[in-house]
Design an enzyme around this catalytic site. Structure first.
Site, PDB file in Angstrom:
ATOM      1  N   PHE A 129     -31.117  37.991 -32.452  1.00 49.01           N
ATOM      2  CA  PHE A 129     -30.600  37.665 -31.353  1.00 49.01           C
ATOM      3  C   PHE A 129     -28.910  37.610 -31.355  1.00 49.01           C
ATOM      4  CE2 PHE A 129     -34.758  35.792 -31.770  1.00 49.01           C
ATOM      5  CZ  PHE A 129     -35.350  36.586 -30.670  1.00 49.01           C
ATOM      6  N   ARG A 130     -28.632  38.677 -31.931  1.00 51.69           N
ATOM      7  CA  ARG A 130     -26.978  38.589 -32.402  1.00 51.69           C
ATOM      8  C   ARG A 130     -26.375  37.440 -32.961  1.00 51.69           C
ATOM      9  NH1 ARG A 130     -26.348  42.670 -27.852  1.00 51.69           N
ATOM     10  NH2 ARG A 130     -27.178  44.214 -29.010  1.00 51.69           N
ATOM     11  N   LEU A 131     -27.094  36.717 -33.540  1.00 51.10           N
ATOM     12  CA  LEU A 131     -26.693  35.572 -34.331  1.00 51.10           C
ATOM     13  C   LEU A 131     -26.336  35.974 -35.971  1.00 51.10           C
ATOM     14  CD1 LEU A 131     -29.105  32.817 -33.015  1.00 51.10           C
ATOM     15  CD2 LEU A 131     -26.977  33.437 -32.019  1.00 51.10           C
ATOM     16  N   HIS A 132     -25.476  36.763 -35.989  1.00 53.76           N
ATOM     17  CA  HIS A 132     -25.126  37.312 -37.072  1.00 53.76           C
ATOM     18  C   HIS A 132     -24.121  36.149 -37.910  1.00 53.76           C
ATOM     19  CE1 HIS A 132     -26.028  40.840 -34.652  1.00 53.76           C
ATOM     20  NE2 HIS A 132     -24.609  40.678 -33.974  1.00 53.76           N
TER      21      HIS A 132
END
Ligand SMILES: Cc1cc2nc3c(=O)[nH]c(=O)nc-3n(C[C@H](O)[C@H](O)[C@H](O)COP(=O)(O)O)c2cc1C
Length: 200
Positions: free
Chosen positions: A178-181
């Protein structure tokens, strides 16, 4: 307090990732050593191109090129460089910033000697980044270099050598759900590094 990391830490991390990128195989990752190299030209204008990494250790990241090419001239005037590796199958990116300094002549000679003869001839024949009238002109230049060095080793051209980017920062990016890189940025602090996490 920001934690301090030993000098070797980000290099070890990078070398491990590069080994993983090589292990992916040429079918899915044909050029694991390829990276985008950014330089600064007149008026602070950036330019970027792909080159190959040829060596890495705690002194920095080495690539080879024509010193009279656009990037060669830009680095002579302004040694600040930015590098970006993207290993898509690993969902990883590494960014490096630092000053690009010439490698020693002996180091460049040793690497040049390890290259295929055709590549050695190409290094003499190509006036990299200059205007070329036609591919025939390039073929003629190759033939002339072949004749010049017939039956003898091809020496390294004086205008062809390596540069080592001595990093002031190295940032590791790892794709998260979820783009929580995850981003970890190491900044050089004398004989160690500060490591900070950054928002993605
Ligand atoms: C996969 C790949 C690898 C390349 N490796 C190099 C390299 O190691 N050294 C180099 O000078 N150019 C390399 N090139 C060519 C550069 O991208 C660029 O076209 C050339 O160096 C001229 O750039 P300049 O005019 O900005 O100096 C490579 C290109 C590709 C696509």
């Amino acid at each position: 307090m920001t934690p301090l990391a030993p000098v070797s830490e980000p290099f070890e991390r990078f070398i491990e990732l590069l080994a993983s990128a090589r292990a992916v195989g040429s079918g899915r990752l044909p050029e694991p050593t390829a990276f985008a190299l950014g330089t600064v030209g007149e008026g602070g204008r950036p330019s970027v191109r792909i080159v190959l990494l040829k060596a890495v250790d705690e002194r920095g990241f080495v690539f080879y090129t024509n010193y009279e090419s656009r990037k060669g001239r830009e680095l002579l005037a302004n040694p600040h460089a930015a590098m970006c590796f993207h290993w898509q199958p690993l969902e990883r990116q590494v960014r490096v910033e630092g000053e690009a300094v010439p490698v020693a002549g002996e180091e460049a000679d040793a690497y040049f000697a390890s290259r295929a003869r055709e590549s050695q001839i190409g290094a003499w024949a190509s006036q990299q980044s200059e205007e070329l009238s036609s591919m025939d002109e390039l073929r003629e230049r190759v033939a002339a270099v072949e004749a010049r060095f017939a039956n003898q080793p091809v020496p390294r051209p004086p205008h062809w050598s390596g540069r080592r980017v001595n990093p002031s920062s190295i940032e590791f990016w790892h794709a998260g759900e979820f783009r929580l890189h995850e981003r970890r940025r190491y900044e050089r602090d004398g004989n160690s590094w500060t490591m900070r996490r950054l928002f993605p």
